[in-house]
Design a protein around this motif. Structure first.
Motif, PDB file in Angstrom:
ATOM      1  N   PRO A   1      43.572  -8.269 -26.494  1.00  0.00           N
ATOM      2  CA  PRO A   1      42.134  -8.464 -26.661  1.00  0.00           C
ATOM      3  C   PRO A   1      41.159  -9.355 -25.886  1.00  0.00           C
ATOM      4  O   PRO A   1      41.768 -10.001 -24.399  1.00  0.00           O
ATOM      5  CB  PRO A   1      43.063 -10.127 -27.459  1.00  0.00           C
ATOM      6  N   VAL A   2      39.972  -8.797 -25.791  1.00  0.00           N
ATOM      7  CA  VAL A   2      39.027  -9.391 -25.498  1.00  0.00           C
ATOM      8  C   VAL A   2      38.420 -11.373 -25.255  1.00  0.00           C
ATOM      9  O   VAL A   2      38.916 -11.409 -26.074  1.00  0.00           O
ATOM     10  CB  VAL A   2      37.722  -8.350 -25.412  1.00  0.00           C
ATOM     11  N   LYS A   3      38.788 -11.269 -24.196  1.00  0.00           N
ATOM     12  CA  LYS A   3      38.967 -12.802 -24.027  1.00  0.00           C
ATOM     13  C   LYS A   3      36.991 -12.572 -24.468  1.00  0.00           C
ATOM     14  O   LYS A   3      36.328 -12.666 -23.466  1.00  0.00           O
ATOM     15  CB  LYS A   3      38.748 -13.357 -22.739  1.00  0.00           C
ATOM     16  N   ILE A   4      36.697 -12.969 -25.544  1.00  0.00           N
ATOM     17  CA  ILE A   4      34.789 -13.732 -25.815  1.00  0.00           C
ATOM     18  C   ILE A   4      34.222 -14.322 -24.628  1.00  0.00           C
ATOM     19  O   ILE A   4      34.742 -15.746 -24.569  1.00  0.00           O
ATOM     20  CB  ILE A   4      34.796 -13.542 -27.252  1.00  0.00           C
ATOM     21  N   LEU A   5      33.505 -14.452 -24.408  1.00  0.00           N
ATOM     22  CA  LEU A   5      32.578 -15.674 -23.379  1.00  0.00           C
ATOM     23  C   LEU A   5      31.060 -15.475 -24.428  1.00  0.00           C
ATOM     24  O   LEU A   5      30.816 -14.443 -25.332  1.00  0.00           O
ATOM     25  CB  LEU A   5      31.819 -14.460 -22.739  1.00  0.00           C
ATOM     26  N   SER A   6      30.978 -17.101 -23.923  1.00  0.00           N
ATOM     27  CA  SER A   6      30.380 -17.604 -25.065  1.00  0.00           C
ATOM     28  C   SER A   6      28.850 -17.065 -24.265  1.00  0.00           C
ATOM     29  O   SER A   6      28.032 -16.793 -25.342  1.00  0.00           O
ATOM     30  CB  SER A   6      30.110 -18.936 -24.871  1.00  0.00           C
ATOM     31  N   GLY A   7      28.554 -16.925 -23.581  1.00  0.00           N
ATOM     32  CA  GLY A   7      27.164 -16.164 -23.024  1.00  0.00           C
ATOM     33  C   GLY A   7      26.394 -17.365 -22.403  1.00  0.00           C
ATOM     34  O   GLY A   7      25.383 -16.849 -21.635  1.00  0.00           O
ATOM     35  N   ASP A   8      26.823 -18.419 -22.412  1.00  0.00           N
ATOM     36  CA  ASP A   8      25.503 -19.797 -22.382  1.00  0.00           C
ATOM     37  C   ASP A   8      25.944 -20.286 -21.216  1.00  0.00           C
ATOM     38  O   ASP A   8      26.319 -20.514 -20.353  1.00  0.00           O
ATOM     39  CB  ASP A   8      25.952 -20.802 -23.537  1.00  0.00           C
ATOM     40  N   ILE A   9      24.827 -19.411 -20.123  1.00  0.00           N
ATOM     41  CA  ILE A   9      24.833 -18.975 -18.219  1.00  0.00           C
ATOM     42  C   ILE A   9      23.636 -20.065 -17.641  1.00  0.00           C
ATOM     43  O   ILE A   9      23.965 -20.651 -16.727  1.00  0.00           O
ATOM     44  CB  ILE A   9      25.060 -17.784 -17.983  1.00  0.00           C
ATOM     45  N   GLN A  10      23.155 -20.392 -18.222  1.00  0.00           N
ATOM     46  CA  GLN A  10      21.404 -20.547 -18.467  1.00  0.00           C
ATOM     47  C   GLN A  10      21.664 -22.011 -18.216  1.00  0.00           C
ATOM     48  O   GLN A  10      21.457 -21.967 -16.543  1.00  0.00           O
ATOM     49  CB  GLN A  10      20.161 -20.330 -19.451  1.00  0.00           C
ATOM     50  N   ASP A  11      22.051 -22.709 -18.400  1.00  0.00           N
ATOM     51  CA  ASP A  11      21.874 -23.994 -17.826  1.00  0.00           C
ATOM     52  C   ASP A  11      22.276 -24.135 -16.556  1.00  0.00           C
ATOM     53  O   ASP A  11      22.234 -24.531 -16.128  1.00  0.00           O
ATOM     54  CB  ASP A  11      22.395 -25.161 -18.607  1.00  0.00           C
ATOM     55  N   SER A  12      23.595 -23.536 -16.820  1.00  0.00           N
ATOM     56  CA  SER A  12      24.817 -23.465 -15.042  1.00  0.00           C
ATOM     57  C   SER A  12      23.739 -23.004 -14.723  1.00  0.00           C
ATOM     58  O   SER A  12      24.307 -23.900 -13.380  1.00  0.00           O
ATOM     59  CB  SER A  12      25.464 -22.895 -15.916  1.00  0.00           C
ATOM     60  N   TYR A  13      23.605 -22.157 -14.699  1.00  0.00           N
ATOM     61  CA  TYR A  13      22.899 -21.421 -13.813  1.00  0.00           C
ATOM     62  C   TYR A  13      21.984 -22.286 -13.031  1.00  0.00           C
ATOM     63  O   TYR A  13      21.424 -22.751 -11.713  1.00  0.00           O
ATOM     64  CB  TYR A  13      22.382 -20.087 -13.841  1.00  0.00           C
ATOM     65  N   CYS A  14      20.994 -22.911 -13.565  1.00  0.00           N
ATOM     66  CA  CYS A  14      19.720 -23.700 -13.152  1.00  0.00           C
ATOM     67  C   CYS A  14      20.588 -25.004 -12.481  1.00  0.00           C
ATOM     68  O   CYS A  14      19.716 -24.939 -11.542  1.00  0.00           O
ATOM     69  CB  CYS A  14      19.075 -24.004 -14.657  1.00  0.00           C
ATOM     70  N   LYS A  15      21.771 -25.299 -13.059  1.00  0.00           N
ATOM     71  CA  LYS A  15      22.439 -26.412 -12.191  1.00  0.00           C
ATOM     72  C   LYS A  15      22.683 -26.217 -10.934  1.00  0.00           C
ATOM     73  O   LYS A  15      22.677 -26.885  -9.985  1.00  0.00           O
ATOM     74  CB  LYS A  15      23.953 -26.788 -12.937  1.00  0.00           C
ATOM     75  N   SER A  16      23.140 -24.667 -10.881  1.00  0.00           N
ATOM     76  CA  SER A  16      23.435 -24.349  -9.522  1.00  0.00           C
ATOM     77  C   SER A  16      22.728 -23.745  -8.630  1.00  0.00           C
ATOM     78  O   SER A  16      22.547 -24.193  -7.266  1.00  0.00           O
ATOM     79  CB  SER A  16      24.278 -22.796  -9.573  1.00  0.00           C
ATOM     80  N   ILE A  17      21.207 -23.834  -8.928  1.00  0.00           N
ATOM     81  CA  ILE A  17      20.094 -23.655  -7.753  1.00  0.00           C
ATOM     82  C   ILE A  17      19.665 -24.935  -7.165  1.00  0.00           C
ATOM     83  O   ILE A  17      19.089 -25.733  -6.159  1.00  0.00           O
ATOM     84  CB  ILE A  17      18.984 -23.599  -8.653  1.00  0.00           C
TER      85      ILE A  17
ATOM     86  N   LEU B   1      31.549 -22.546  -0.223  1.00  0.00           N
ATOM     87  CA  LEU B   1      30.446 -21.984  -1.562  1.00  0.00           C
ATOM     88  C   LEU B   1      30.454 -22.821  -2.955  1.00  0.00           C
ATOM     89  O   LEU B   1      29.982 -22.961  -3.383  1.00  0.00           O
ATOM     90  CB  LEU B   1      29.405 -20.893  -1.577  1.00  0.00           C
ATOM     91  N   GLN B   2      32.062 -22.275  -3.266  1.00  0.00           N
ATOM     92  CA  GLN B   2      32.366 -22.242  -3.772  1.00  0.00           C
ATOM     93  C   GLN B   2      32.794 -24.045  -4.088  1.00  0.00           C
ATOM     94  O   GLN B   2      32.851 -24.351  -5.099  1.00  0.00           O
ATOM     95  CB  GLN B   2      33.925 -21.837  -5.129  1.00  0.00           C
ATOM     96  N   ASP B   3      33.231 -25.103  -3.581  1.00  0.00           N
ATOM     97  CA  ASP B   3      33.586 -25.845  -3.304  1.00  0.00           C
ATOM     98  C   ASP B   3      31.992 -26.678  -3.666  1.00  0.00           C
ATOM     99  O   ASP B   3      31.964 -27.907  -3.904  1.00  0.00           O
ATOM    100  CB  ASP B   3      34.013 -26.225  -1.750  1.00  0.00           C
ATOM    101  N   LEU B   4      31.209 -26.110  -3.127  1.00  0.00           N
ATOM    102  CA  LEU B   4      29.447 -26.318  -3.276  1.00  0.00           C
ATOM    103  C   LEU B   4      28.982 -26.623  -4.361  1.00  0.00           C
ATOM    104  O   LEU B   4      28.432 -27.729  -5.802  1.00  0.00           O
ATOM    105  CB  LEU B   4      28.578 -26.111  -2.408  1.00  0.00           C
ATOM    106  N   PHE B   5      29.383 -25.376  -5.021  1.00  0.00           N
ATOM    107  CA  PHE B   5      28.901 -25.087  -6.424  1.00  0.00           C
ATOM    108  C   PHE B   5      29.500 -23.686  -6.525  1.00  0.00           C
ATOM    109  O   PHE B   5      29.224 -22.935  -6.316  1.00  0.00           O
ATOM    110  CB  PHE B   5      27.215 -25.301  -6.302  1.00  0.00           C
ATOM    111  N   GLU B   6      28.737 -23.778  -8.580  1.00  0.00           N
ATOM    112  CA  GLU B   6      29.839 -22.294  -8.787  1.00  0.00           C
ATOM    113  C   GLU B   6      28.590 -21.448  -8.276  1.00  0.00           C
ATOM    114  O   GLU B   6      27.579 -21.251  -8.787  1.00  0.00           O
ATOM    115  CB  GLU B   6      29.274 -22.208 -10.564  1.00  0.00           C
TER     116      GLU B   6
END
Length: 377
Positions: free
Chosen positions: A344-360, A202-207
Motif C-alpha cells: 500500500p502507498v504510504k500517504i503523505l500529508s503534503g504539509d511541507i511549507q512550514d517545514s521548508y520555511c523553517k529549514s530556510i 547538512l542533515q545534521d544542521l537542518f532537513e
C-alpha cells in the motif's frame, strides 16, 4: 488516494513475464534496419535533451503535455525541478558559507550524475512509447537494445494493452531508484565525498531534502507548496516508498493536480527558486559583498523584504557537465521488487511549507553563525 487495480490473474501473468525476463538473453544482432534507425534517433534526441538539468526537466514536461497518460513524466519533471533547485542552492545565499568550493562541486556532481543517469535511462523509454503510438504497434522488445532493464518490458506491454497507468508509474519509480543505486548511491566516490560527509553535515544542521510541488490557488492566486522529505536518502527502499507517496500526492487530488500543471506551464524551469517564490528569492544578488543576509520575518509570511534571498539560475551557477557513459549491467536479478507494487502507498500529508520555511531560517542561522565565527577567529 490512487487505487491500483491488480487482479490475481493480472499479477500472475506479470510474475510469469518477469520470471521469463530474468532468464532471457538479449539478442541485439537481429534488428531490422528500421529498428536500428529508431534506436539511433532515440539515442540522438536523448543526448541532445540531456544537456543539463534545465533541458531534461523541460523535456519531461513537454512529453507529458503530449502524452498525459504517462503520469511518470509529470512526476519526473517536478522532482527534476527540485534537483535543479538543490544544484543552484550550492551557489546561492547560504550554502557557499557552509561548504567549501570543493564540497559544492562534489555535491553538484553527485546531483547532476543521478539526474543525468535517470534521464538517459528513462527518456528513451518514453520516446519508444511515442514511436509505438506512431506505428500503431508496441516496440518494447527494443528496450533491451537500448540498455533498459529487462524489468520494464512487461510493464510497458501491460500498459499498452490494459492502460495500467498507476502500475507503469510505480514500475518506473522502482526502476529509476534501482538504476542509480549501484551507479551513484553505493558508488564509493559519492559515498566518500557526499553521502558520508556533506549530506551528513547538512542533515545534521537542518532537513535539506525537501521535495516541493508548487501550485497556484484558484481564488487567492498564491503559490503554495506541497511535498515530502527524504529522511534516508541512502536507502533505496525509502526512496521508492517516498516516490510512491509523491505520486499519490500529485495525482490523487484532481483540482490541485490541475493547478500544479497550470503553474508548471506558466513558470518555465530556470533552476532558481525565484520560479516559485519571487517574493522571497531573486536570481540577482541583493546582499552587498561582505554583508550577511538577514530575514526580516518568517519566510512563510512572504512579505516584501528589503533583501531577497539569492537563488541563481542554473546556467549562471554551473557549466554543462561532461559525463562518462553509464555503467553497464542490469540491476534486475529477481522478482522481489514486485512487493513494492503490491505494498500500500504510504500517504503523505503534503504539509511541507512550514517545514521548508523553517529549514530556510536554520540555513540562515547556520551561515550567519559560521560567518561570525570566522570573523572573530
Amino acid at each position: 488516494m490512487i487505487i491500483f487495480k491488480q487482479t490475481r490473474d493480472h499479477m500472475k501473468i506479470l510474475k510469469k513475464q518477469l520470471k521469463k525476463a530474468i532468464r532471457q538473453q538479449t539478442d541485439r544482432h537481429n534488428l531490422t534496419q528500421e529498428e536500428e534507425n529508431i534506436i539511433q534517433t532515440i539515442r540522438s534526441v536523448t543526448r541532445k535533451q540531456n544537456q543539463n538539468n534545465v533541458t531534461r526537466t523541460q523535456a519531461y514536461f513537454d512529453f507529458y503535455q503530449k502524452h498525459p497518460e504517462i503520469h511518470w513524466a509529470l512526476l519526473a519533471h517536478l522532482v527534476s525541478r527540485n534537483a535543479g533547485w538543490n544544484m543552484t542552492d550550492l551557489k546561492g545565499e547560504y550554502l557557499p558559507k557552509l561548504l567549501s568550493t570543493k564540497e559544492q562541486t562534489d555535491f553538484f556532481v553527485f546531483l547532476e550524475r543521478g539526474n543525468w543517469l535517470i534521464f538517459q535511462d528513462a527518456y528513451p523509454q518514453l520516446l519508444l512509447y511515442e514511436e509505438s503510438k506512431k506505428c500503431g504497434r508496441p516496440l518494447f522488445h527494443l528496450l533491451s537494445s537500448m540498455e533498459v532493464s529487462r524489468f520494464m518490458e512487461p510493464f510497458w506491454n501491460q500498459f499498452w494493452t490494459e492502460s495500467t497507468k498507476e502500475e507503469l508509474t510505480i514500475a518506473l519509480i522502482i526502476n529509476e531508484q534501482q538504476y542509480i543505486e549501484g551507479r551513484v548511491i553505493q558508488n564509493k566516490q559519492y559515498k566518500d565525498t557526499v553521502l558520508n560527509t556533506i549530506m551528513f553535515k547538512l542533515q545534521d544542521l537542518f532537513e535539506f531534502n525537501h521535495i516541493l510541488f508548487p501550485y497556484t490557488t484558484s481564488v487567492q492566486k498564491k503559490t503554495k507548496l506541497v511535498g515530502g522529505t527524504v529522511h534516508h536518502f541512502s536507502s533505496v527502499k525509502d526512496r521508492i516508498i517516498l516516490g510512491k507517496g509523491l505520486y499519490d500526492l500529485l495525482f490523487s487530488v484532481q483540482s490541485r493536480l490541475a493547478q500544479t500543471i497550470e503553474w508548471t506551464k506558466s513558470h518555465p524551469h530556470t533552476g532558481s527558486r525565484k520560479d516559485f517564490w519571487p517574493q522571497l528569492f531573486n536570481d540577482v544578488k541583493e546582499t552587498a559583498p561582505g554583508q550577511k543576509h538577514e530575514l526580516q520575518s518568517s519566510p512563510c509570511s512572504l512579505k516584501p523584504e528589503t533583501q531577497r534571498i539569492y537563488s541563481p539560475a542554473l546556467t549562471d551557477s554551473w557549466r554543462d557537465w561532461p559525463h562518462l557513459d553509464a555503467e553497464s549491467g542490469d540491476w534486475y536479478r529477481n522478482k522481489k521488487m514486485l512487493h513494492f507494487l503490491k505494498k500500500p502507498v504510504k500517504i503523505l500529508s503534503g504539509d511541507i511549507q512550514d517545514s521548508y520555511c523553517k529549514s530556510i531560517e536554520e540555513m540562515e542561522l547556520a551561515a550567519s553563525t559560521k560567518s561570525l565565527f570566522h570573523k572573530n577567529g
